[in-house]
Design a protein around this motif. Structure first.
Motif, PDB file in Angstrom:
ATOM      1  N   ARG A  52      -3.606   4.115   8.399  1.00 38.14           N
ATOM      2  CA  ARG A  52      -3.484   2.839   9.104  1.00 38.14           C
ATOM      3  C   ARG A  52      -4.513   2.770  10.226  1.00 38.14           C
ATOM      4  NH1 ARG A  52      -2.451   0.321  13.488  1.00 38.14           N
ATOM      5  NH2 ARG A  52      -1.367  -1.644  13.535  1.00 38.14           N
ATOM      6  N   ALA A  53      -4.684   3.860  10.918  1.00 34.15           N
ATOM      7  CA  ALA A  53      -5.629   3.905  12.022  1.00 34.15           C
ATOM      8  C   ALA A  53      -7.071   3.745  11.545  1.00 34.15           C
ATOM      9  CB  ALA A  53      -5.471   5.215  12.786  1.00 34.15           C
ATOM     10  N   SER A  54      -7.330   4.021  10.271  1.00 33.85           N
ATOM     11  CA  SER A  54      -8.693   3.947   9.749  1.00 33.85           C
ATOM     12  C   SER A  54      -9.009   2.620   9.061  1.00 33.85           C
ATOM     13  CB  SER A  54      -8.932   5.092   8.769  1.00 33.85           C
ATOM     14  OG  SER A  54      -8.162   4.908   7.595  1.00 33.85           O
ATOM     15  N   ILE A  55      -8.069   1.692   9.038  1.00 33.72           N
ATOM     16  CA  ILE A  55      -8.266   0.430   8.324  1.00 33.72           C
ATOM     17  C   ILE A  55      -9.477  -0.334   8.859  1.00 33.72           C
ATOM     18  CG2 ILE A  55      -7.278  -1.871   7.957  1.00 33.72           C
ATOM     19  CD1 ILE A  55      -4.555  -0.466   7.596  1.00 33.72           C
ATOM     20  N   ALA A  56      -9.552  -0.495  10.167  1.00 39.60           N
ATOM     21  CA  ALA A  56     -10.650  -1.279  10.753  1.00 39.60           C
ATOM     22  C   ALA A  56     -12.012  -0.711  10.371  1.00 39.60           C
ATOM     23  CB  ALA A  56     -10.497  -1.342  12.266  1.00 39.60           C
ATOM     24  N   LYS A  57     -12.159   0.598  10.454  1.00 38.18           N
ATOM     25  CA  LYS A  57     -13.446   1.224  10.128  1.00 38.18           C
ATOM     26  C   LYS A  57     -13.745   1.114   8.632  1.00 38.18           C
ATOM     27  CE  LYS A  57     -16.070   5.488  10.527  1.00 38.18           C
ATOM     28  NZ  LYS A  57     -16.077   6.883  10.951  1.00 38.18           N
ATOM     29  N   ALA A  58     -12.761   1.398   7.793  1.00 39.30           N
ATOM     30  CA  ALA A  58     -12.982   1.393   6.344  1.00 39.30           C
ATOM     31  C   ALA A  58     -13.389   0.012   5.834  1.00 39.30           C
ATOM     32  CB  ALA A  58     -11.723   1.866   5.617  1.00 39.30           C
ATOM     33  N   TYR A  59     -12.781  -1.020   6.383  1.00 41.69           N
ATOM     34  CA  TYR A  59     -13.064  -2.379   5.919  1.00 41.69           C
ATOM     35  C   TYR A  59     -14.048  -3.119   6.824  1.00 41.69           C
ATOM     36  CZ  TYR A  59      -9.285  -1.597   2.643  1.00 41.69           C
ATOM     37  OH  TYR A  59      -8.491  -1.096   1.645  1.00 41.69           O
ATOM     38  N   LYS A  60     -14.638  -2.395   7.781  1.00 34.63           N
ATOM     39  CA  LYS A  60     -15.648  -2.955   8.685  1.00 34.63           C
ATOM     40  C   LYS A  60     -15.119  -4.180   9.434  1.00 34.63           C
ATOM     41  CE  LYS A  60     -19.256  -1.025   5.868  1.00 34.63           C
ATOM     42  NZ  LYS A  60     -20.307  -1.229   4.932  1.00 34.63           N
ATOM     43  N   VAL A  61     -13.923  -4.026   9.973  1.00 36.59           N
ATOM     44  CA  VAL A  61     -13.301  -5.087  10.761  1.00 36.59           C
ATOM     45  C   VAL A  61     -13.912  -5.088  12.150  1.00 36.59           C
ATOM     46  CG1 VAL A  61     -11.131  -5.865  11.804  1.00 36.59           C
ATOM     47  CG2 VAL A  61     -11.144  -4.913   9.491  1.00 36.59           C
ATOM     48  N   GLN A  62     -14.251  -6.257  12.627  1.00 33.70           N
ATOM     49  CA  GLN A  62     -14.750  -6.382  13.992  1.00 33.70           C
ATOM     50  C   GLN A  62     -13.552  -6.609  14.900  1.00 33.70           C
ATOM     51  OE1 GLN A  62     -17.828  -9.325  14.200  1.00 33.70           O
ATOM     52  NE2 GLN A  62     -19.094  -8.296  12.696  1.00 33.70           N
ATOM     53  N   GLY A  63     -13.388  -5.752  15.892  1.00 32.45           N
ATOM     54  CA  GLY A  63     -12.234  -5.844  16.774  1.00 32.45           C
ATOM     55  C   GLY A  63     -11.028  -5.158  16.155  1.00 32.45           C
ATOM     56  N   GLU A  64      -9.905  -5.329  16.766  1.00 32.00           N
ATOM     57  CA  GLU A  64      -8.654  -4.723  16.299  1.00 32.00           C
ATOM     58  C   GLU A  64      -8.006  -5.621  15.246  1.00 32.00           C
ATOM     59  OE1 GLU A  64      -5.877  -1.711  16.121  1.00 32.00           O
ATOM     60  OE2 GLU A  64      -7.777  -1.757  17.217  1.00 32.00           O
ATOM     61  N   PRO A  65      -7.569  -5.047  14.110  1.00 33.20           N
ATOM     62  CA  PRO A  65      -6.899  -5.868  13.098  1.00 33.20           C
ATOM     63  C   PRO A  65      -5.631  -6.509  13.661  1.00 33.20           C
ATOM     64  CG  PRO A  65      -7.430  -3.707  12.214  1.00 33.20           C
ATOM     65  CD  PRO A  65      -7.692  -3.660  13.689  1.00 33.20           C
ATOM     66  N   ARG A  66      -5.379  -7.723  13.256  1.00 34.72           N
ATOM     67  CA  ARG A  66      -4.156  -8.427  13.670  1.00 34.72           C
ATOM     68  C   ARG A  66      -3.001  -7.937  12.800  1.00 34.72           C
ATOM     69  NH1 ARG A  66      -5.210 -13.810  12.468  1.00 34.72           N
ATOM     70  NH2 ARG A  66      -3.822 -13.791  10.678  1.00 34.72           N
ATOM     71  N   VAL A  67      -1.895  -7.587  13.438  1.00 35.16           N
ATOM     72  CA  VAL A  67      -0.711  -7.119  12.723  1.00 35.16           C
ATOM     73  C   VAL A  67       0.450  -8.039  13.071  1.00 35.16           C
ATOM     74  CG1 VAL A  67       0.928  -5.221  12.435  1.00 35.16           C
ATOM     75  CG2 VAL A  67      -1.500  -4.723  12.787  1.00 35.16           C
ATOM     76  N   GLU A  68       1.090  -8.559  12.040  1.00 33.01           N
ATOM     77  CA  GLU A  68       2.273  -9.396  12.210  1.00 33.01           C
ATOM     78  C   GLU A  68       3.388  -8.794  11.368  1.00 33.01           C
ATOM     79  OE1 GLU A  68       1.258 -13.425  11.227  1.00 33.01           O
ATOM     80  OE2 GLU A  68      -0.478 -13.425  12.553  1.00 33.01           O
ATOM     81  N   VAL A  69       4.596  -8.766  11.900  1.00 35.36           N
ATOM     82  CA  VAL A  69       5.733  -8.195  11.188  1.00 35.36           C
ATOM     83  C   VAL A  69       6.776  -9.297  11.004  1.00 35.36           C
ATOM     84  CG1 VAL A  69       7.561  -6.460  11.250  1.00 35.36           C
ATOM     85  CG2 VAL A  69       5.290  -5.920  12.177  1.00 35.36           C
ATOM     86  N   TYR A  70       7.230  -9.456   9.777  1.00 35.44           N
ATOM     87  CA  TYR A  70       8.228 -10.453   9.436  1.00 35.44           C
ATOM     88  C   TYR A  70       9.433  -9.774   8.810  1.00 35.44           C
ATOM     89  CZ  TYR A  70       4.467 -13.828   9.997  1.00 35.44           C
ATOM     90  OH  TYR A  70       3.450 -14.572  10.505  1.00 35.44           O
ATOM     91  N   LYS A  71      10.589 -10.331   9.027  1.00 34.53           N
ATOM     92  CA  LYS A  71      11.819  -9.851   8.399  1.00 34.53           C
ATOM     93  C   LYS A  71      12.065 -10.699   7.149  1.00 34.53           C
ATOM     94  CE  LYS A  71      16.729  -9.204   9.109  1.00 34.53           C
ATOM     95  NZ  LYS A  71      17.850  -9.321  10.048  1.00 34.53           N
ATOM     96  N   VAL A  72      12.322 -10.046   6.020  1.00 40.32           N
ATOM     97  CA  VAL A  72      12.649 -10.765   4.778  1.00 40.32           C
ATOM     98  C   VAL A  72      14.087 -11.242   4.908  1.00 40.32           C
ATOM     99  CG1 VAL A  72      12.955 -10.580   2.292  1.00 40.32           C
ATOM    100  CG2 VAL A  72      11.037  -9.416   3.396  1.00 40.32           C
ATOM    101  N   LEU A  73      14.259 -12.546   4.785  1.00 43.16           N
ATOM    102  CA  LEU A  73      15.603 -13.119   4.855  1.00 43.16           C
ATOM    103  C   LEU A  73      16.306 -13.081   3.511  1.00 43.16           C
ATOM    104  CD1 LEU A  73      14.833 -16.199   7.112  1.00 43.16           C
ATOM    105  CD2 LEU A  73      15.703 -13.940   7.782  1.00 43.16           C
TER     106      LEU A  73
END
Length: 81
Positions: A52-73
């Motif tokens: 997870r910590a390597s996602i930005a580097k592996a996919y060449k993301v500029q800045g910190e990846p946005r993370v959103e968490v949703y609850k499945v209803l």
């Protein structure tokens, strides 16, 4: 696709990860990953996962990846849960 294919086996091996969808917005060209976990605990464990910590580097993301968490209803189809 090369990066996706190289990293997929490690994601497949994650305990509690039921599904991951690799997404691309056709209009903006942005990419995303949609993760479906079997429990909040499994999702929480992923936050500490080295990959997870390597996602930005592996996919060449500029800045910190946005993370959103949703609850499945409720799932629409119970046979797909």
């Amino acid at each position: 696709m090369k990066v996706i294919n190289e990293r997929a086996p490690e994601f497949r091996a994650l305990a509690g990860l039921q599904q991951k969808y690799y997404l691309k917005d056709a209009a903006s060209g942005e990419y995303a990953g949609l993760y479906l976990w079997d429990s909040p605990d499994s999702q929480g464990t992923f936050r500490n996962f080295e990959r997870r910590a390597s996602i930005a580097k592996a996919y060449k993301v500029q800045g910190e990846p946005r993370v959103e968490v949703y609850k499945v209803l409720m799932p629409l189809r119970s046979d797909c849960a």
